[in-house]
Structures are given as C-alpha cells and as structure tokens.
Scaffold this motif. Structure first.
Motif, short mmCIF file in Angstrom:
data_model
loop_
_atom_site.label_atom_id
_atom_site.label_comp_id
_atom_site.label_asym_id
_atom_site.label_seq_id
_atom_site.Cartn_x
_atom_site.Cartn_y
_atom_site.Cartn_z
N UNK A 1 0.86 -1.18 0.00
CA UNK A 1 0.00 0.00 0.00
C UNK A 1 0.89 1.23 0.00
N UNK A 2 0.77 2.06 -1.04
CA UNK A 2 1.57 3.28 -1.15
C UNK A 2 0.67 4.50 -1.35
N UNK A 3 1.28 5.65 -1.26
CA UNK A 3 0.56 6.90 -1.47
C UNK A 3 1.35 8.03 -0.85
N UNK A 4 1.02 9.26 -1.19
CA UNK A 4 1.74 10.41 -0.64
C UNK A 4 1.50 10.56 0.85
N UNK A 5 2.35 11.30 1.50
CA UNK A 5 2.25 11.51 2.93
C UNK A 5 0.93 12.16 3.31
N UNK B 1 11.16 5.15 5.28
CA UNK B 1 12.59 5.20 5.53
C UNK B 1 12.96 5.85 6.85
N UNK B 2 12.06 6.65 7.45
CA UNK B 2 12.38 7.36 8.67
C UNK B 2 11.74 6.76 9.92
N UNK B 3 10.69 5.97 9.75
CA UNK B 3 10.04 5.40 10.92
C UNK B 3 10.83 4.24 11.52
N UNK C 1 3.09 -11.23 3.03
CA UNK C 1 3.61 -9.99 3.61
C UNK C 1 2.85 -8.78 3.08
N UNK C 2 2.69 -7.78 3.93
CA UNK C 2 1.93 -6.58 3.58
C UNK C 2 2.77 -5.36 3.97
N UNK C 3 3.23 -4.62 2.97
CA UNK C 3 4.06 -3.44 3.19
C UNK C 3 3.22 -2.18 3.06
N UNK C 4 3.34 -1.29 4.03
CA UNK C 4 2.64 -0.01 3.99
C UNK C 4 3.68 1.09 4.13
N UNK C 5 3.77 1.97 3.15
CA UNK C 5 4.75 3.04 3.26
C UNK C 5 4.83 3.91 2.04
N UNK C 6 5.61 4.99 2.19
CA UNK C 6 5.66 5.97 1.12
C UNK C 6 7.03 6.26 0.56
N UNK C 7 8.06 5.47 0.94
CA UNK C 7 9.40 5.71 0.43
C UNK C 7 9.60 4.88 -0.83
N UNK C 8 9.34 5.50 -1.97
CA UNK C 8 9.26 4.78 -3.24
C UNK C 8 10.51 4.03 -3.63
N UNK C 9 11.69 4.65 -3.53
CA UNK C 9 12.88 3.96 -4.02
C UNK C 9 13.28 2.82 -3.12
N UNK C 10 12.88 2.85 -1.83
CA UNK C 10 13.12 1.70 -0.96
C UNK C 10 12.28 0.52 -1.43
N UNK D 1 6.63 12.10 -4.38
CA UNK D 1 6.21 10.72 -4.14
C UNK D 1 5.28 10.24 -5.24
N UNK D 2 4.27 11.04 -5.55
CA UNK D 2 3.31 10.64 -6.58
C UNK D 2 4.00 10.45 -7.93
N UNK D 3 4.90 11.36 -8.26
CA UNK D 3 5.62 11.26 -9.53
C UNK D 3 6.43 9.97 -9.59
#
Length: 313
Positions: free
Chosen positions: A10-14, A38-40, A97-106, A273-275
């Motif tokens: 699940x992704x999306x902007x902050x 990446x920061x949490x 596995x279920x990943x939730x986050x917004x750091x795209x390149x990670x 992020x969206x880009x």
C-alpha cells in the motif's frame, strides 16, 4: 517454473491515510504490516515522521518501526536486506507480507531485487579516487556524520577503511534515481500495489493540518531532545520535520517560519512521491474522492485468492 510468492503493498503520498487504511486491510485479511517508511525505522523520531501509535495499530503487528537508533545510518541497501528477511519469514509460514509506506525507491529496490555489487562498479572506483584526494580529518568527519558508531571503531588515520565505508554508503543511497543494470524488468514477487490519491487541494489541507497537529503534540521538544541528546545520522537529520528546525535553534528563524517551511517541504515531497510511484512502480490507483474502500478490499481479495497472474492474462 514455480509460482512467485505473493506480496501486497500500500503506497501513497504523505498524510493521505495509508496507516489507518493499512490497519483496516490487515484486520480484514488477517495480515501483519511491514513499514515501508525510511524514517520510521528510527527510535525517538515519532511526531515528525507521523509514526503510527500503539493505539492506532489496534492490535495489528507492525515490523520495521523503531528498529534503529537515530545516530545510525540506515540506507536503502539496509532496508532491502532487513525487509527481505522479514518477507522470507512470512512466506515460510505460509503468510502474505503486507508493506505499507511511502518511500518509493526503498520499495522499488525491494521488489525489483536491486543487486548491490560494488566490486566491478566503475562508479565505485571514481568515488574512491575523489575521496582519496581529501584529508584524513575531513574524511573521518564525514564518516562521523554518517555513522558515529562506525567512526569510533575506525581511526581517522586508517584512510582505506574510512574511504571504503564512505563509498559503500554513497553507492547504496544513489540508487534512488538510478535506472541502470542493477534493476531487473521483472519483479521478485507476485506483487499487487494499491496506490492512494485524491484531489490535490484536499491533500494539501491534510498536510497542513497534520503539521499543525505535530506542533501541538510537541514536535519542537522532540527535535530539540534528539539534537541535544544524540548525534543524528546524516540520513535522520535530513528528514522533513527535523532539518527545518536548525535555523530556529540558531536564532535566524521564528517557530512560525519553521512550521510554514515544514508544510511547504511536505507538500513538495508528496508531489515527488506521486511522480515516483506513477513512473517507477506498477501501481493500481484508487482515488479516495471517488472510490469506495470496499472496491479496494474486493480487489485485494481477488489478488490474495487467485494464482499468480500471467503477463498475457
């Protein structure tokens, strides 16, 4: 060829509501959550990163949160290594596995299996040659800013080890904008990526409200304590919500100016992020202004309960 293991993301902007929807999805499908932020990963960086609280987790197990002290560098390479291990554990147990986050390149490095191979990398040689021209004191100060603990272990006169550590860090962080041969065209997992979006004006209003709430929760005290009690790694100190306080602590900006700068930087980050998601990841987009969450749940159900989808399907 055996079927690939499934991975839900699940992704999306902050500030769009990923954390709360992630918990809803996890509870509905009996999943656990791996943070893709990446920061949490950093302990003590709670308010400024919008870290989900124990109450908000609502009993859902979360991984990759509070796993590193803030004075330690945590690169995309580190993320890939740690999360690959967690994903393997899920798959061995027969779970998705279920990943939730917004750091795209990670996330991109993870699902496309970026290969970190420095040994025959011309870029490594070029970086090494450039660093070798610098003095030992400067080199060691750079390492100390990146990884204070490692800097304590390596004497500044051991130029070879210092340079090796600096090169490794630099290369692992450069892949965020790289399109080179390290990536493959095929994903490692049978992956379904849910992407959230909505009207830009509403997103900006949500961001502004979130930043206001962060200040009400004591963001200033959190940042002040982190900067006085520990030496933030270069990665952590560059985080939005933290770096903007430096002019304030130095007396060259007001608290209100800091707040407005954080809002501006966060809005800019959301746009980036969206880009990235649109250009670099195969996202299935859902506009929260027009799509009911039941539609998202139904699509996730179909993904979880069907065999691997073939490219020609």
């Amino acid at each position: 060829m055996s079927e690939k293991k499934k991975l839900l993301i699940l992704v999306g902007p902050t500030a769009i509501g990923k954390s709360s929807l992630g918990v809803e999805i996890a509870k509905r499908f009996n999943l656990e959550i791996i943070s893709g932020d990446s920061m949490q990963v950093y302990q003590g960086m709670d308010i400024g990163t919008g870290k989900i609280t124990e109450e908000e987790m609502d009993g859902v197990q979360h991984y990759m949160i509070d796993v590193m002290p803030p004075d330690t560098s945590f690169s995309v390479h580190d993320f890939q290594k740690h999360v690959d291990e967690v994903i393997d554990e899920f798959h061995e147990a027969g779970d998705v596995p279920f990943i939730v986050g917004g750091t795209g390149h990670y996330i991109r490095a993870l699902i496309y299996g970026y290969e970190f191979n420095d040994e025959d990398d011309a870029e490594k040689r070029a970086l090494t040659a450039r660093l070798e021209k610098l003095g030992s004191t400067i080199l060691h100060s750079r390492l100390r800013a990146i990884d204070p603990k490692l800097a304590q272990e390596i004497h500044q006169n051991n130029r070879k080890r210092v340079i090796r550590a600096l090169v490794k860090h630099e290369l692992s962080n450069r892949i965020s904008s790289r399109e080179g041969p390290g990536y493959t065209d095929e994903m490692k997992y049978d992956t379904f990526i849910v992407g959230l979006t909505r009207d830009r004006k509403i997103m900006h209003e949500n961001i502004n409200s979130r930043v206001d709430k962060m200040f009400e929760m004591g963001l200033e005290d959190e940042v002040r304590a982190l900067m006085s009690d520990s030496s933030l790694s270069r990665t952590a100190s560059a985080a939005i919500g933290y770096k903007e306080f430096l002019p304030y602590f130095e007396g060259s900006a007001s608290l209100e100016e800091v707040k407005e700068t954080i809002k501006q930087h966060t809005r800019q980050y959301a746009k980036r992020q969206l880009t990235f998601f649109r250009n670099q990841l195969p996202v299935n987009w859902y506009d929260l202004d027009s799509v009911n969450t039941d539609t998202i749940f139904e699509d996730i159900y179909q993904f979880l309960h069907t065999k691997e989808r073939k490219k020609n399907d």
